[in-house]
Design an enzyme around this catalytic site. Sequence first.
Site, PDB file in Angstrom:
ATOM      1  CG  PHE A 119     -10.009  -9.853  11.145  1.00 44.37           C
ATOM      2  CD1 PHE A 119      -8.756 -10.203  11.654  1.00 44.37           C
ATOM      3  CD2 PHE A 119     -10.228  -9.926   9.782  1.00 44.37           C
ATOM      4  CE1 PHE A 119      -7.737 -10.620  10.804  1.00 44.37           C
ATOM      5  CE2 PHE A 119      -9.214 -10.340   8.927  1.00 44.37           C
ATOM      6  CZ  PHE A 119      -7.975 -10.689   9.431  1.00 44.37           C
ATOM      7  CD  GLN A 120      -7.496  -7.565   7.595  1.00 46.41           C
ATOM      8  OE1 GLN A 120      -8.334  -7.383   6.735  1.00 46.41           O
ATOM      9  NE2 GLN A 120      -6.280  -8.010   7.323  1.00 46.41           N
TER      10      GLN A 120
ATOM     11  CE  LYS B  76     -16.986  -7.253   4.722  1.00 47.79           C
ATOM     12  NZ  LYS B  76     -16.593  -7.795   3.530  1.00 47.79           N
TER      13      LYS B  76
ATOM     14  CG  MET C 294      21.916  12.986   4.861  1.00 49.48           C
ATOM     15  SD  MET C 294      23.099  14.197   4.252  1.00 49.48           S
ATOM     16  CE  MET C 294      22.235  14.825   2.833  1.00 49.48           C
TER      17      MET C 294
ATOM     18  CD  GLU D   3      -1.721  -2.363   1.655  1.00 52.62           C
ATOM     19  OE1 GLU D   3      -0.530  -2.583   1.988  1.00 52.62           O
ATOM     20  OE2 GLU D   3      -2.620  -3.229   1.759  1.00 52.62           O
TER      21      GLU D   3
HETATM   22  C1  LIG Z   1      11.977   6.262   6.158  1.00 55.93           C
HETATM   23  C2  LIG Z   1      13.232   6.943   6.568  1.00 55.93           C
HETATM   24  N1  LIG Z   1      14.013   6.391   7.527  1.00 55.93           N
HETATM   25  C3  LIG Z   1      15.164   7.005   7.890  1.00 55.93           C
HETATM   26  C4  LIG Z   1      15.546   8.179   7.319  1.00 55.93           C
HETATM   27  C5  LIG Z   1      16.834   8.876   7.763  1.00 55.93           C
HETATM   28  N2  LIG Z   1      17.778   8.973   6.636  1.00 55.93           N
HETATM   29  C6  LIG Z   1      17.920  10.080   5.903  1.00 55.93           C
HETATM   30  S1  LIG Z   1      19.008   9.906   4.669  1.00 55.93           S
HETATM   31  C7  LIG Z   1      19.362   8.322   5.116  1.00 55.93           C
HETATM   32  C8  LIG Z   1      20.353   7.506   4.353  1.00 55.93           C
HETATM   33  C9  LIG Z   1      19.867   7.162   3.007  1.00 55.93           C
HETATM   34  O1  LIG Z   1      20.759   6.234   2.435  1.00 55.93           O
HETATM   35  P1  LIG Z   1      20.796   5.978   0.891  1.00 55.93           P
HETATM   36  O2  LIG Z   1      19.446   5.731   0.380  1.00 55.93           O
HETATM   37  O3  LIG Z   1      21.825   4.942   0.601  1.00 55.93           O
HETATM   38  O4  LIG Z   1      21.249   7.383   0.309  1.00 55.93           O
HETATM   39  P2  LIG Z   1      22.671   8.127   0.377  1.00 55.93           P
HETATM   40  O5  LIG Z   1      22.591   9.119   1.471  1.00 55.93           O
HETATM   41  O6  LIG Z   1      23.727   7.094   0.626  1.00 55.93           O
HETATM   42  O7  LIG Z   1      22.789   8.775  -0.957  1.00 55.93           O
HETATM   43  C10 LIG Z   1      18.622   7.965   6.242  1.00 55.93           C
HETATM   44  C11 LIG Z   1      18.702   6.669   6.912  1.00 55.93           C
HETATM   45  C12 LIG Z   1      14.672   8.731   6.351  1.00 55.93           C
HETATM   46  N3  LIG Z   1      14.929   9.890   5.747  1.00 55.93           N
HETATM   47  N4  LIG Z   1      13.552   8.086   5.973  1.00 55.93           N
END
Ligand SMILES: Cc1ncc(C[n+]2csc(CCOP(=O)(O)OP(=O)(O)O)c2C)c(N)n1
Lengths: 566, 165
Positions: free
Chosen positions: A111-112, A161, A476, A49
């Site tokens: 349920f659900q 529903k 990041m 979803e």
């Molecule tokens: C759902 C979610 N969980 C955690 C984060 C925190 N977060 C921001 S950037 C990042 C790293 C992303 O890694 P990647 O997709 O490999 O991108 P890169 O920075 O290496 O280009 C994280 C964990 C987020 N933005 N979204």
Amino acid sequence: MKMLGAEVVIECLKAEEVDIVFGYPGGAVLTLYDALFKTDFPHILTRHEQGAVHAADGYARATGKTGVCFATSGPGGTNLVTGIATAYMDSIPLVAITGQVGVSLIGKDSFQEADICGITTPITKHNYLVKKIQDLPCVMKEAFYIARTGRPGPVLIDISKDVFNDTLDFVYPETVCLRGYRSLFAGNSNQIDLVIDALEKAEKPVIFVGGGVNISGTSEEMRKVINLTGIPVISSLMGLGCIPSDVPEHLGMVGMHGTYAANMATMDCDLLIGIGVRFDDRVTSLVQNFAPKATIIHFDIDPAEVNKNVRADLKVIGDLRWSLPLLCEKIVEHSITKKQWAKAEWVDLVQEWKREKPLASSLPAGGIRPQTVIEKVSELTQGEAIIVTDVGQHQMWTAQSYSFNTQRSFLTSGGLGTMGYGLPAAIGAQITLPEKDVVLFTGDGSIMMNCQELATLADNGLPVKIIVMNNQVLGMVNQWQRMFYGKRYSHSSTKGCTDFVKLAEAMGVAGLRVTKPEELNSVLEKALKMEGPVLVDVLLPETEDVLPMVAPGGRLDQMVLRGIIG
Amino acid sequence: MKYILAVLVENRPGVLTHISGLISRRAFNIESIAAGPTEEVDTTRITIGVEVEDEFELEQVVNQLSKLVNVIKIANITYVDSIQRELALIKVRANKANRSDLVDVVEIFRAKIVDVNRETLVVELSGEESKIDALCEVLTDFGILEIVRTGRIAISRGPVPAKDM
Ligand SMILES: Cc1ncc(C[n+]2csc(CCOP(=O)(O)OP(=O)(O)O)c2C)c(N)n1
Ligand SMILES: [Mg+2]
């Protein structure tokens, strides 16, 4: 004519000119899915979803139309939550329709059963629980009206529903009656006269464009303002695309990872005109230090945005489709021209900043520079592709290095920063714009958050090109650990057994890999020419910083310009 | 600074959830909230007492609340000449020995005794918050068993209703 509630939903979608929905079936929406079957209404089955809601979001961002998604009760609805919040933060028009348990079972922990209206109240523009079929046509009408008018946003309709199975003589209401809802279009034109006064007094003005320009589709008017006045432009992440990246006046993105010129101009300008922006903390850093010398003017459709984060000296409340044409008119009328700022040497100064410190990489020669990957794709697509990203370093590099040409061509989760947004959003965009090149820049972390949608991509034969900027780290996070946590890289490596090429192939997406700089151009060229969906796994050096960077809480003119890699 | 807002909302299911959801999401500091039906069947009036740092924060409260689809009108009646009341019911311990003292206190405050039994009595008082606070303080000496208060409601003096302000 008597109709089932489920059929009423489909009829309403037709009346709203919805051409496709994204969704996932389940117990509470079986009758709705039966109606889809019988009417042959276009529907894309995603594999989760969350995929459906992001796809509806990508569809909406790329076109300005309202995206629609379906999910069942309970876990179906809760799986939509991240996507609804993503759309809410970026003001994207969306209607999410969820099934709810039978009327007599509501409130019994059936349920659900999940109280999806309660759960989504803080992340929707509005939501409805429909327990009586008589309410259904009116609620559908209102939901679409609310989602797309004024400041757009997601609306959720939770339908029991029983309502899908009940019958009704269907008439779609022609108008809505919402006593408390005002979708303002035209505002007060005196406010624009005050803007002209301020412009006449200004010596160092800057125009700051944001997502509102893309959402309202007013890039043409915005360009006209820039053409007429020659005022330097800076952009938020969400504003990219509305002014071509390569017009000389464009200084680039402002904020934490903004360009040197954009950030310096913000700190030095005497007039800052924000247009469809919300002065997010990633832009302003500490608000007290933001644009300290400037008179601030705020154009927005939402009165609640004015003075929320940054105090505005003047405001222009109204739809940009009303205010920007009027602004153009008055600029011509009062002959506000380029000469004014040229006299103050302002234009020369900002151009000097731009030349002096262009975007830099701190990488030693040898590996593949991530920025080069994006520049190459930019060149190959001539800035005409729909560019989608996930979240992380690759997102910032894309914002900085891709040369955008058109509005609504950059789809990225700005406000919520949702990893996993990219792939499904690219699917939504490609479905509605089949002739366009759609390119997704994602990360080795982000792609895994909705990689099941590779199956949706392949099974629908959508030619999205996926570029995995594979640095084998949550880059990041890694960068912050390097800069602020003594290089203690706690749980930010993704190094392991995953093979993205095989993953793609397993789901029917062609996979290519780039390991050496000399392969880059030819593989990217090949990938972009291939017919169907392709995933390109580009192996990048682990450590590269997104620069410039303003440390959290720092001043915009105190940027880290060189990395501390090593 | 404290302000009083009269908020007129459509009487639809979920409207209170939307209001309380917004208050918590935006971290507004709400002191009191009292809702009830009005002269129009489909309208509910909510009196909200809010504490804010400055007028900018108040502007945020009003603008954000106004965005809720079911909110019809918000009138800031803080500076309007108005009547403000709260209703309190207070259950106090009372025995033969101190009952007459209690009755004296109740009279001084122009409150009412609405229930009496051998051990307790219930005092009803309507008035401004400060007056109710004062009564509660005095009654503490007798032993308060429970207090229930409605929260402040307010109406302007003169002919103009909040919906036309
Ligand atoms: C759902 C979610 N969980 C955690 C984060 C925190 N977060 C921001 S950037 C990042 C790293 C992303 O890694 P990647 O997709 O490999 O991108 P890169 O920075 O290496 O280009 C994280 C964990 C987020 N933005 N979204
Ligand atoms: Mg990565």
